[in-house]
Design a protein around this motif. Sequence first.
Motif, PDB file in Angstrom:
ATOM      1  N   THR A   1      29.399  52.684  41.363  1.00 13.30           N
ATOM      2  CA  THR A   1      30.632  51.925  41.181  1.00 13.30           C
ATOM      3  C   THR A   1      30.343  50.438  40.999  1.00 13.30           C
ATOM      4  O   THR A   1      30.840  49.790  40.070  1.00 13.30           O
ATOM      5  CB  THR A   1      31.558  52.134  42.406  1.00 13.30           C
TER       6      THR A   1
ATOM      7  N   GLN B   1      30.870  48.284  37.555  1.00  9.44           N
ATOM      8  CA  GLN B   1      31.883  47.221  37.532  1.00  9.44           C
ATOM      9  C   GLN B   1      31.291  45.940  36.915  1.00  9.44           C
ATOM     10  O   GLN B   1      31.931  45.271  36.118  1.00  9.44           O
ATOM     11  CB  GLN B   1      32.400  46.958  38.935  1.00  9.44           C
ATOM     12  N   GLU B   2      30.062  45.656  37.274  1.00  8.62           N
ATOM     13  CA  GLU B   2      29.406  44.461  36.693  1.00  8.62           C
ATOM     14  C   GLU B   2      29.135  44.663  35.211  1.00  8.62           C
ATOM     15  O   GLU B   2      29.406  43.799  34.378  1.00  8.62           O
ATOM     16  CB  GLU B   2      28.074  44.212  37.405  1.00  8.62           C
TER      17      GLU B   2
ATOM     18  N   GLY C   1      32.207  44.609  33.186  1.00 12.12           N
ATOM     19  CA  GLY C   1      32.711  43.226  33.089  1.00 12.12           C
ATOM     20  C   GLY C   1      32.066  42.475  31.952  1.00 12.12           C
ATOM     21  O   GLY C   1      32.726  41.727  31.215  1.00 12.12           O
TER      22      GLY C   1
ATOM     23  N   VAL D   1      39.588  48.180  29.217  1.00 10.64           N
ATOM     24  CA  VAL D   1      38.820  48.398  30.444  1.00 10.64           C
ATOM     25  C   VAL D   1      38.237  49.819  30.434  1.00 10.64           C
ATOM     26  O   VAL D   1      37.072  50.024  30.790  1.00 10.64           O
ATOM     27  CB  VAL D   1      39.713  48.181  31.684  1.00 10.64           C
TER      28      VAL D   1
ATOM     29  N   TYR E   1      34.213  50.594  30.607  1.00  9.13           N
ATOM     30  CA  TYR E   1      33.592  51.482  31.600  1.00  9.13           C
ATOM     31  C   TYR E   1      32.840  52.624  30.922  1.00  9.13           C
ATOM     32  O   TYR E   1      31.804  53.078  31.399  1.00  9.13           O
ATOM     33  CB  TYR E   1      34.643  52.020  32.569  1.00  9.13           C
TER      34      TYR E   1
ATOM     35  N   ALA F   1      33.178  40.457  37.127  1.00  6.31           N
ATOM     36  CA  ALA F   1      33.190  41.921  37.172  1.00  6.31           C
ATOM     37  C   ALA F   1      34.507  42.455  36.621  1.00  6.31           C
ATOM     38  O   ALA F   1      35.526  41.767  36.619  1.00  6.31           O
ATOM     39  CB  ALA F   1      33.001  42.392  38.609  1.00  6.31           C
ATOM     40  N   ALA F   2      34.465  43.708  36.155  1.00  4.21           N
ATOM     41  CA  ALA F   2      35.666  44.335  35.582  1.00  4.21           C
ATOM     42  C   ALA F   2      36.638  44.688  36.704  1.00  4.21           C
ATOM     43  O   ALA F   2      36.254  44.758  37.872  1.00  4.21           O
ATOM     44  CB  ALA F   2      35.257  45.579  34.833  1.00  4.21           C
TER      45      ALA F   2
ATOM     46  N   ALA G   1      38.665  47.144  39.165  1.00  5.86           N
ATOM     47  CA  ALA G   1      38.056  48.258  39.905  1.00  5.86           C
ATOM     48  C   ALA G   1      37.973  49.527  39.066  1.00  5.86           C
ATOM     49  O   ALA G   1      38.818  49.775  38.193  1.00  5.86           O
ATOM     50  CB  ALA G   1      38.867  48.522  41.154  1.00  5.86           C
ATOM     51  N   LEU G   2      36.925  50.315  39.330  1.00  8.38           N
ATOM     52  CA  LEU G   2      36.697  51.536  38.559  1.00  8.38           C
ATOM     53  C   LEU G   2      37.835  52.545  38.747  1.00  8.38           C
ATOM     54  O   LEU G   2      38.298  53.165  37.780  1.00  8.38           O
ATOM     55  CB  LEU G   2      35.361  52.159  38.986  1.00  8.38           C
ATOM     56  N   ASP G   3      38.293  52.706  39.982  1.00  3.37           N
ATOM     57  CA  ASP G   3      39.330  53.700  40.294  1.00  3.37           C
ATOM     58  C   ASP G   3      38.991  55.044  39.630  1.00  3.37           C
ATOM     59  O   ASP G   3      37.876  55.506  39.713  1.00  3.37           O
ATOM     60  CB  ASP G   3      40.718  53.203  39.858  1.00  3.37           C
TER      61      ASP G   3
ATOM     62  N   ARG H   1      39.058  55.634  36.353  1.00  9.72           N
ATOM     63  CA  ARG H   1      38.967  55.412  34.899  1.00  9.72           C
ATOM     64  C   ARG H   1      37.996  56.374  34.212  1.00  9.72           C
ATOM     65  O   ARG H   1      38.210  56.752  33.073  1.00  9.72           O
ATOM     66  CB  ARG H   1      38.562  53.965  34.601  1.00  9.72           C
TER      67      ARG H   1
END
Lengths: 123, 1155
Positions: free
Chosen positions: B603, B607-608, B611, B625, B629, B668-669, B671-673, B675
């Motif tokens: 994760t 995220q980085e 981003g 986004v 990802y 960073a993007a 949150a991944l959640d 996705r």
Amino acid sequence: LIDDIRRSLATLGHELGGSRFEVALPGERTQTLELVERDGVARLSTVVASAGAASRSGVGPMQLLFHNRYTELVQFGMDGRGRWIAETVLPAGAKPAEIEVYVSALAHAADRLEQVVSGKDVY
Amino acid sequence: MMQRVSIDTAGELLDFSAGGRGPVSGQAAQEQLAGAVAVHNILADEGVAYLADEVGMGKTYVALGAMALLRHFQPEARVLVLAPRENIQKKWLKELRNFVGGNVRFPDLRVKAVHEAPARSPVFCGRLQELVHETILDPDRDFFARMTSFSLSLGKDTESWKRARDEILKHLPWVDHRLFDLRSRDRFKENIGRALNAALPRFDLVIVDEGHNLKHGLGSGTSTRNQLMSLAFGHPDGCDDFRAWPTYGPRAERVLFLSATPLEDDFRHLWNQLDVFGKAGPFEALLDHASPAVQRDCARRFLIRRVFALHLDGDRLTKNLYRREWRQGGVERHDNPIEVVDPKQQLVVALVQKKVSELLGHEKFNNSFQVGMLASFESFLQTAGVASGEEVTVFDDAEQAIDVAERQGLDVHAVNSMAADYRRRFGQELPHPKMDAMVERLAHAFVTGEKSLIFVRRVASVSELKRKLNERYDAWIIEYLRGALKPELLPDFERAVGAYASHRLAGVRQRDGDSSGELIAEEDGDLHDTGGNDSFFAWFFRGQSPVPGLLSGGQFALRFNSAGAMLGTFFEDNHVAAVLGVPPGGVTEELSRVTGLPAQDVTGSLQESAGRRLPTVRKQQRGTVFLAYQAAALALLVERADAETADRARIVLEERFGDIPEHEANAAAPALDQRLETRTFWTELRRRDALRDALWGADAPIGSREQFRELELRRELLSSMARLGHPLIDLYSSAVNATGTLTMGRASEDSEVDDTRLIEAYLDTLDLQRIEGTAWTGFSELKAAADHFDMILMTNEPEVRRAPLGQASRLFGRLLRAQEPVGGMSGQVNETLVRQFRMPGYPLVLVTTELLKEGEDLHTFCANVVHYGIAWMPSATEQRIGRIDRVSSLSERRLLGDGTAAPDRKLQVFYPYLRDTVERVQVERVMRRQHEFLRLLHEGFGSVRAERTVNLAREAGRAADPLMPVLEPLTTAYPVVPDMLAAEPRKLAVGPDRATRLHGRFGALELELNARLGPIEWEPAQPPGALIGTRPLESRVQPFTLLLRSTGGAPLVRCVSPVGFYPGLSEWAEELLRMATRRGVRVCATADTRLASYNLSVEGDVLIDEDGVHDAERVASLVERVTSAADEVERLLFDVDQGITTFRATLRTEGDVDR
């Protein structure tokens, strides 16, 4: 270097008078090329238009900058007398068959522009 | 010197089956090869050739084959193609690229360059002045001009004449301007022709497409176009003053004519065409009317014609046998006339007949009319062009009419007056039984999906037929939606229907007609569709806000359009899920397992990484986004997964996300959640085996770049079709049924709408349509596209195969935008409509004037052609049918698929007319003429004599004389004979392995140049056939690119080093040219009119030799000269030192520049 190229040109049937030779082109036209060495680099050079003919061109020297984007192996430029000239730089180790490609490209490109710009076959 | 080639030699270079992917194969491909060889050899022997194969047999490809053979053995050969009009010019460019890419077996550096594109750049010339300008800039490219440019339509304004003259003469400063005296316009035009001659280079081959357009030659009264063309190409009789025109002479060494209808009346037409180019001399026997056999034998010296045939069940079916002609006038039942049963219609027919007879009875007309020139046969609609006093626009093909009065339509005034009177008295349009029967028949298309191409003669018929058909379409679609929508949604839907009716009424009152909507340019260069009110589809499914508060189909479609839209990921694929081979829901867990990283590390890393792949904007869009990802996860797989998975991930990452830039400094993007667990239409389609196999192909793991690209292009095409065409109707109804409302919902950019319900509902609908398989549906449209995917791409969007995948959605979106159920065309070709007609779906009916009779391929999904307005010339009729009678046409596929020639599977040709009217006489006359034409072309004898003028007094009372069609298979009088293919054995000039070796040597230059010139900073990912780098120069830097190219068959490396845009370049031009001479480089400029500036670069090139010994030394010397000179120019003109970031984008596309 120059001597090697001179020999290659002779092999190809180009008769050099001094450093110049004439290339026959379609439509009974000709173009005279000159073999020169500058800064250790061998070049073939030819005149496209006299300063007078060049000055009458509706597009002017900008035309040569436009031409240069499209030509291959040949560059159009100007000499110190204001004449339009065309040249090609011969590479290291050029074999006769390759030299003939340069000769042909230069003679055709220069003659074509000369014909359009002056309507004559002077050079 | 052009020498003959043998078919074996030619076959080593050319493959007309395109490795099995082309439209032809087997025997047909072999015949095309034989045609190319025969044409080449005839050109070598005679200097002129005529390829007159029947329509649709691929004459363009055969000509390109002959051109390729010429170019391969004579790499310096110059070629010019003259197309009849702009759309066909563009088609040639498309076909050239397709041909070189698919049919030339290997890069020979003469026809096909090492980067697989044409070795010589094709140049599109929209005007004569452009042809002059471009051929002067560089004659050694392939030029595509058009015949109409030679018409020199200069109008009455003398200023336009002067401008045309000055534009040409600015390149020819030596020409005396006094030769262009405007007091003699004929002389003026002639000298424009001679000036063109002075400017044009000598072409080794001129290809004249649809050569029959020149059939009237150079006789008195013929067109300016032919005269001007003959002078431009140096007709031997064209110059009487060689002092004024010292360079006048031939400019066409060899000429190849193409036409399926090379002559109309007799052999003089052939002679005339040759004469335009000064090539008729050796063929005087064509004029020997006393000896038909001599004429035919003379034509055989340079003309070949092959007859197309389908082989079915042991029978050879030529066009007269696989076409089914409806000669009795009817359109519902074959060999039956149109039935006029309504007494009111019968009265109208009688009344119009009476009026027309009275009109023709006037002494001015002598009871006669010209075939095709009575407007009442087509429609009763008011014609606007009559009253204008300008060039009459009643008929869209001036060439067919003899005089202006005829062109206006003799009966137009009488018909207009009668129609207006009827409207006043009865409040309705005057019924037109023929049109009504036609509309009735064509309206079947809305249920069957069967396409039809309708040719009319009268311009007004286009809009009238279109309007009536749209009314039928509206009735159909509204009823369809009433059945498809849930009952609780119907009140809102009926509000929309009512609003549409009011809107149309208002539109009709305001403009007395329909509105086709507009495409409005937006800031990003895309076009925004406003819908219009032509049809309910246009208004509701393309229009944006037709009813306040209600969600229109157009607004709904926008939700798929961009990454920020509510349904922006609906038609995306979850590539990470596909690479890992798991369904959404288990992706993150599988990613953790495959990479060996704990879930929280995955994760954080993603995220980085995501981003860095996001644009530097304040608020990120949901779809963007998601994609970031996807790319981040694929990059992680490349880095950490097992070799097989990493390879799959690399393919997807590079092909699908390769053009997404990375920004190191980004935060960073979001949150991944969930996705990576996103479900899309395509992830869910994968799980429905039968539907997936029908629409998308097998669900095999990604095995190669080609396979992945293919699947992605299919996904993008079908996605675009689903949101822009007929399938949108079901998608919309699925959505509103699923949400239970037609009212507008929230559409904020961050909406986390669960798409799953809609996905499942839409897939259910498609699956049901698949299973039922009866009527024409969204599924059947998508299925047809899936089944004929290669053909669609080749005919409509060939560039997409070479473009980055990221551009596919935009290209398909443009192809499929602003669809109409019924299309109409007159005056100007609508290329979008033409391309859409070549696809399944809208437009189902295309109504056109003669505008589309030549050149366009419309055969891919259409097997019905209707001569609603009949053409007088058989060649015109044949050309019209030829639009849909082509290799791999729908009718051919149907017949070969069935294996029998069932009548309804044949290509249907309709000649609608009313039997009890004078139109019957007209049709009989045309049929007779066609019969004579067939005999002339296929037996090589006779002439076409049927008179065009119909005399009613003579014809009155004569019994119907339906000419029976020819029922024997056709043969040709002009076959390819063995002698045309005979040649001494000859080796190809270049073998297939040369380009491979060159690629290897070119790639090695990175290291070798570093060794010779010091460390060059090379770009990490290089475009094919290019090396982009930055050379340090003391305290400065100079970016450049190297390109592997060829000239005259010899390989060379070009170096281009950009300098930048500079507006006031002309004051520096001389200094720059002297500097260039000194340094042995080219200083180059291109004008950028948009920026009112010049784009400046320094360039040079060098041959690389056969054995490669001197590659590094030569290229190093070139890079040294070019980059040093570019830096000098930059220092001279600019204060700054611009690096690779400024020029990266242009350098990456430098290899695509046609020059």
